[in-house]
Design an enzyme around this catalytic site. Structure first.
Site, PDB file in Angstrom:
ATOM      1  N   ARG A 123     -28.157 -16.470   5.653  1.00  0.00           N
ATOM      2  CA  ARG A 123     -27.411 -17.431   4.808  1.00  0.00           C
ATOM      3  C   ARG A 123     -26.964 -16.845   3.469  1.00  0.00           C
ATOM      4  NH1 ARG A 123     -31.370 -21.088   6.744  1.00  0.00           N
ATOM      5  NH2 ARG A 123     -30.495 -22.329   8.444  1.00  0.00           N
ATOM      6  N   LYS A 145     -12.954 -13.224  -1.193  1.00  0.00           N
ATOM      7  CA  LYS A 145     -12.584 -13.604   0.178  1.00  0.00           C
ATOM      8  C   LYS A 145     -13.161 -12.579   1.134  1.00  0.00           C
ATOM      9  CE  LYS A 145      -8.078 -15.839  -0.098  1.00  0.00           C
ATOM     10  NZ  LYS A 145      -6.713 -15.664   0.419  1.00  0.00           N
ATOM     11  N   GLU A 192       0.997  -4.064  -3.256  1.00  0.00           N
ATOM     12  CA  GLU A 192       0.233  -5.180  -3.853  1.00  0.00           C
ATOM     13  C   GLU A 192       0.376  -5.170  -5.380  1.00  0.00           C
ATOM     14  OE1 GLU A 192      -0.915  -7.509  -2.023  1.00  0.00           O
ATOM     15  OE2 GLU A 192      -1.264  -6.584  -0.070  1.00  0.00           O
ATOM     16  N   LYS A 234      -5.015 -10.220 -10.972  1.00  0.00           N
ATOM     17  CA  LYS A 234      -5.678 -10.903  -9.842  1.00  0.00           C
ATOM     18  C   LYS A 234      -6.868 -11.716 -10.361  1.00  0.00           C
ATOM     19  CE  LYS A 234      -7.292 -11.269  -5.335  1.00  0.00           C
ATOM     20  NZ  LYS A 234      -7.340 -10.855  -3.978  1.00  0.00           N
ATOM     21  N   GLU A 244      -8.841 -21.084  -3.756  1.00  0.00           N
ATOM     22  CA  GLU A 244      -7.453 -21.139  -3.270  1.00  0.00           C
ATOM     23  C   GLU A 244      -7.011 -22.552  -2.917  1.00  0.00           C
ATOM     24  OE1 GLU A 244      -6.113 -17.832  -0.807  1.00  0.00           O
ATOM     25  OE2 GLU A 244      -4.592 -19.126   0.062  1.00  0.00           O
ATOM     26  N   ARG A 248      -3.910 -19.879  -6.764  1.00  0.00           N
ATOM     27  CA  ARG A 248      -4.255 -18.632  -6.077  1.00  0.00           C
ATOM     28  C   ARG A 248      -3.341 -18.370  -4.882  1.00  0.00           C
ATOM     29  NH1 ARG A 248     -10.344 -16.537  -4.672  1.00  0.00           N
ATOM     30  NH2 ARG A 248      -9.721 -14.667  -3.565  1.00  0.00           N
ATOM     31  N   ASN A 252      -0.165 -14.992  -2.206  1.00  0.00           N
ATOM     32  CA  ASN A 252       0.379 -14.809  -0.851  1.00  0.00           C
ATOM     33  C   ASN A 252       1.869 -14.484  -0.866  1.00  0.00           C
ATOM     34  OD1 ASN A 252      -1.989 -15.218   0.611  1.00  0.00           O
ATOM     35  ND2 ASN A 252      -1.806 -17.432   0.343  1.00  0.00           N
ATOM     36  N   HIS A 255       3.283 -12.542   1.885  1.00  0.00           N
ATOM     37  CA  HIS A 255       2.250 -12.397   2.909  1.00  0.00           C
ATOM     38  C   HIS A 255       2.461 -13.262   4.155  1.00  0.00           C
ATOM     39  CE1 HIS A 255       0.318  -9.874   0.050  1.00  0.00           C
ATOM     40  NE2 HIS A 255      -0.736  -9.704   0.811  1.00  0.00           N
ATOM     41  N   HIS A 259       2.145 -11.242   7.472  1.00  0.00           N
ATOM     42  CA  HIS A 259       1.181 -11.484   8.562  1.00  0.00           C
ATOM     43  C   HIS A 259       1.901 -11.642   9.891  1.00  0.00           C
ATOM     44  CE1 HIS A 259      -2.049 -12.973   5.510  1.00  0.00           C
ATOM     45  NE2 HIS A 259      -2.015 -11.662   5.626  1.00  0.00           N
ATOM     46  N   HIS A 271      -0.513  -2.922   6.706  1.00  0.00           N
ATOM     47  CA  HIS A 271      -0.478  -4.172   5.938  1.00  0.00           C
ATOM     48  C   HIS A 271       0.435  -4.072   4.708  1.00  0.00           C
ATOM     49  CE1 HIS A 271      -1.912  -7.918   4.253  1.00  0.00           C
ATOM     50  NE2 HIS A 271      -2.265  -7.289   3.137  1.00  0.00           N
TER      51      HIS A 271
HETATM   52  N1  LIG Z   1     -10.298 -10.069   0.909  1.00  0.00           N
HETATM   53  C1  LIG Z   1      -9.087 -10.083   0.396  1.00  0.00           C
HETATM   54  O1  LIG Z   1      -8.814 -10.814  -0.569  1.00  0.00           O
HETATM   55  C2  LIG Z   1      -8.037  -9.169   0.973  1.00  0.00           C
HETATM   56  C3  LIG Z   1      -6.832  -8.987   0.276  1.00  0.00           C
HETATM   57  C4  LIG Z   1      -5.910  -8.099   0.809  1.00  0.00           C
HETATM   58  C5  LIG Z   1      -6.153  -7.446   1.996  1.00  0.00           C
HETATM   59  N2  LIG Z   1      -7.328  -7.650   2.656  1.00  0.00           N
HETATM   60  C6  LIG Z   1      -7.607  -6.972   3.919  1.00  0.00           C
HETATM   61  O2  LIG Z   1      -7.714  -5.582   3.668  1.00  0.00           O
HETATM   62  C7  LIG Z   1      -7.432  -4.878   4.889  1.00  0.00           C
HETATM   63  C8  LIG Z   1      -6.598  -3.663   4.586  1.00  0.00           C
HETATM   64  O3  LIG Z   1      -7.352  -2.845   3.723  1.00  0.00           O
HETATM   65  P1  LIG Z   1      -6.869  -1.430   3.172  1.00  0.00           P
HETATM   66  O4  LIG Z   1      -5.420  -1.429   3.009  1.00  0.00           O
HETATM   67  O5  LIG Z   1      -7.744  -1.130   2.030  1.00  0.00           O
HETATM   68  O6  LIG Z   1      -7.074  -0.426   4.331  1.00  0.00           O
HETATM   69  P2  LIG Z   1      -8.219   0.003   5.356  1.00  0.00           P
HETATM   70  O7  LIG Z   1      -9.529  -0.541   5.005  1.00  0.00           O
HETATM   71  O8  LIG Z   1      -7.639  -0.285   6.681  1.00  0.00           O
HETATM   72  O9  LIG Z   1      -8.229   1.581   5.135  1.00  0.00           O
HETATM   73  C9  LIG Z   1      -7.073   2.328   5.431  1.00  0.00           C
HETATM   74  C10 LIG Z   1      -7.396   3.697   5.984  1.00  0.00           C
HETATM   75  O10 LIG Z   1      -7.791   4.559   4.917  1.00  0.00           O
HETATM   76  C11 LIG Z   1      -9.039   5.146   5.210  1.00  0.00           C
HETATM   77  N3  LIG Z   1      -9.669   5.354   3.909  1.00  0.00           N
HETATM   78  C12 LIG Z   1     -10.178   4.411   3.086  1.00  0.00           C
HETATM   79  N4  LIG Z   1     -10.496   4.946   1.903  1.00  0.00           N
HETATM   80  C13 LIG Z   1     -10.234   6.264   1.979  1.00  0.00           C
HETATM   81  C14 LIG Z   1     -10.328   7.361   1.074  1.00  0.00           C
HETATM   82  N5  LIG Z   1     -10.729   7.193  -0.191  1.00  0.00           N
HETATM   83  N6  LIG Z   1      -9.998   8.595   1.518  1.00  0.00           N
HETATM   84  C15 LIG Z   1      -9.536   8.775   2.786  1.00  0.00           C
HETATM   85  N7  LIG Z   1      -9.380   7.787   3.665  1.00  0.00           N
HETATM   86  C16 LIG Z   1      -9.719   6.545   3.274  1.00  0.00           C
HETATM   87  C17 LIG Z   1      -9.702   4.188   6.137  1.00  0.00           C
HETATM   88  O11 LIG Z   1     -10.681   4.799   6.922  1.00  0.00           O
HETATM   89  C18 LIG Z   1      -8.528   3.712   6.983  1.00  0.00           C
HETATM   90  O12 LIG Z   1      -8.232   4.666   7.961  1.00  0.00           O
HETATM   91  C19 LIG Z   1      -6.775  -5.866   5.810  1.00  0.00           C
HETATM   92  O13 LIG Z   1      -7.682  -6.201   6.819  1.00  0.00           O
HETATM   93  C20 LIG Z   1      -6.510  -7.088   4.927  1.00  0.00           C
HETATM   94  O14 LIG Z   1      -6.592  -8.300   5.647  1.00  0.00           O
HETATM   95  C21 LIG Z   1      -8.263  -8.503   2.154  1.00  0.00           C
END
Ligand SMILES: NC(=O)c1ccc[n+]([C@@H]2O[C@H](COP(=O)([O-])OP(=O)(O)OC[C@H]3O[C@@H](n4cnc5c(N)ncnc54)[C@H](O)[C@@H]3O)[C@@H](O)[C@H]2O)c1
Length: 372
Positions: A123, A145, A192, A234, A244, A248, A252, A255, A259, A271
């Site tokens: 939990r 999130k 972003e 942010k 949200e 907030r 999006n 987005h 998506h 993304h």
């Molecule tokens: N929680 C939120 O508010 C929120 C907001 C935006 C996006 N997201 C989510 O984030 C995800 C996308 O995340 P992302 O763009 O960070 O990419 P990711 O986590 O997919 O990483 C991208 C690639 O880079 C590699 N990588 C990561 N750090 C590295 C580094 N320092 N050196 C070498 N390689 C590295 C990873 O292994 C992967 O292959 C999506 O699932 C999206 O839904 C969440």
């Protein structure tokens, strides 16, 4: 360099967002100051296990305990309930109790998944995030999130369909981690940053335009400023609307389109690239409604181009299929399409009266195939 600190003021506490090059080495000090639990589950992106992951583990050992470590493959199919179950099992095996802490080191996939696990294991246990992608630093790690993806009955991967809000105790941002990030991933994070400037801060857009080359060359002082200012935007928006329910939703911007593009184009697109195209689609809707000037459109598209981000779909996807994907997205409440549209540079608002024709026109503006 002096550590930049943005305080994210939550309802019941403050979550410090700490930005400094080389700050991973400050991890033991930060954990000690915050009286963090000794029992730690480190969830590390497998791609950085031997580099930043190993460094973080060395620093965690200085905190006085042997962390349990789990490596995660960062792809959207692994941001799943199955991957969450594996992490629960690893935590059980390591005898992590209610008073343990999950520390995630990775991009948004790893921090979203690890956050979901921290929110639900027994939990909820404490969480700290060390984002390793630009997108993770300026977006995914801020605001609490968490989530995993779910496949629907038609086999569409629905993003973040199961999740919860779970705020980290702190976020440690070390821009040096970006030195190993593949350039394509880095550029995705810039989408972003552009989004943040479009929503809330024309000065950030100007800063990016003036420093675009230094940003692309990973100039650390410039990057630190870019990240800190983006994080500040942010954080301020999250503070006004932790769950949200209102403002907030502006985050999006681009987005809803993005998506849908990701759902249809699947592995062909990242993304952040989908977000860049989504921003162009949103600007095109806004321009048609007379709320976004041609010069502003040019400022943003120039910036996206200098950051080598796409303005159009990589191939002419079917516009009706993309529109259907918008309706399956959870943000399309009761089959009405809710969109965030820019009101010039530095402001945006939510509209919920977008009709099919308007959405189809926007898909056309980013190169989708429209069948008569
Ligand atoms: N929680 C939120 O508010 C929120 C907001 C935006 C996006 N997201 C989510 O984030 C995800 C996308 O995340 P992302 O763009 O960070 O990419 P990711 O986590 O997919 O990483 C991208 C690639 O880079 C590699 N990588 C990561 N750090 C590295 C580094 N320092 N050196 C070498 N390689 C590295 C990873 O292994 C992967 O292959 C999506 O699932 C999206 O839904 C969440």
């Amino acid at each position: 360099m002096i550590m930049e600190r943005v305080d994210l003021k939550l309802k019941d506490r403050i979550c410090p967002l700490l930005v400094e090059t080389g700050s991973i080495s400050k991890l033991p000090e930060i954990l000690a100051q915050r009286q963090a639990p000794a029992q730690i589950m480190a969830v590390i992106d497998a791609n950085i296990a031997g580099t930043h992951g190993a460094l973080a583990i060395r620093e965690l050992r200085k905190h006085g305990s042997e962390p349990a470590v789990q490596h995660v493959h960062a792809d959207e199919h692994h941001k799943s309930l199955d991957a969450a179950r594996e992490l629960y099992q690893a935590m059980l095996q390591a005898k992590c109790g209610r008073d343990s802490m999950v520390i995630a080191i990775g991009g948004g996939i790893v921090t979203d998944l690890a956050g979901f696990v921290a929110a639900t294991y027994m939990r909820g246990v404490e969480l700290a995030l060390i984002p390793s992608t630009l997108l993770g630093m300026v977006d995914a790690s801020i605001g609490g999130k968490t989530g995993v993806n779910i496949l629907n009955a038609e086999g569409l991967l629905l993003k973040n369909m199961a999740g919860s809000f779970w705020q980290p105790s702190f976020v440690l941002i070390d821009p040096m981690l970006l030195r190993t990030l593949p350039p394509r991933e880095f550029r995705c994070g810039l989408a972003e940053c552009v989004k943040h400037g479009m929503i809330a801060d024309p000065a950030l857009i100007r800063f990016m335009a003036v420093n675009a080359e230094q940003i692309m060359m990973l100039d650390m002082p410039v990057l630190t400023t870019l990240i800190t200012e983006s994080v500040r935007i942010k954080a301020r928006i999250v503070e006004e609307d932790e769950r949200e329910c209102g403002r907030r939703a502006l985050l999006n911007l681009g987005h809803t389109f993005a998506h849908a593009i990701e759902a249809v184009a699947a592995d062909d697109i990242k993304h952040g690239e989908a977000v860049a195209i989504g921003l162009v689609a949103a600007m095109s809707c806004a321009a048609k409604r007379g709320r976004f000037a041609a010069a502003e459109h040019e400022t943003i598209t120039n910036l996206l181009e200098r950051f080598q981000l796409p303005l159009r779909l990589p191939k002419p996807l079917d516009a009706s299929k993309l529109s259907r994907a918008i309706l399956s997205d959870k943000k399309a409440a009761q089959k009405k399409v809710r969109l965030v549209l820019p009101d010039g540079i530095g402001a945006a608002s939510v509209i919920d009266d977008a009709d099919d024709a308007e959405i189809l026109r926007a898909w056309g503006a980013v190169g989708a195939r429209i069948n008569a």
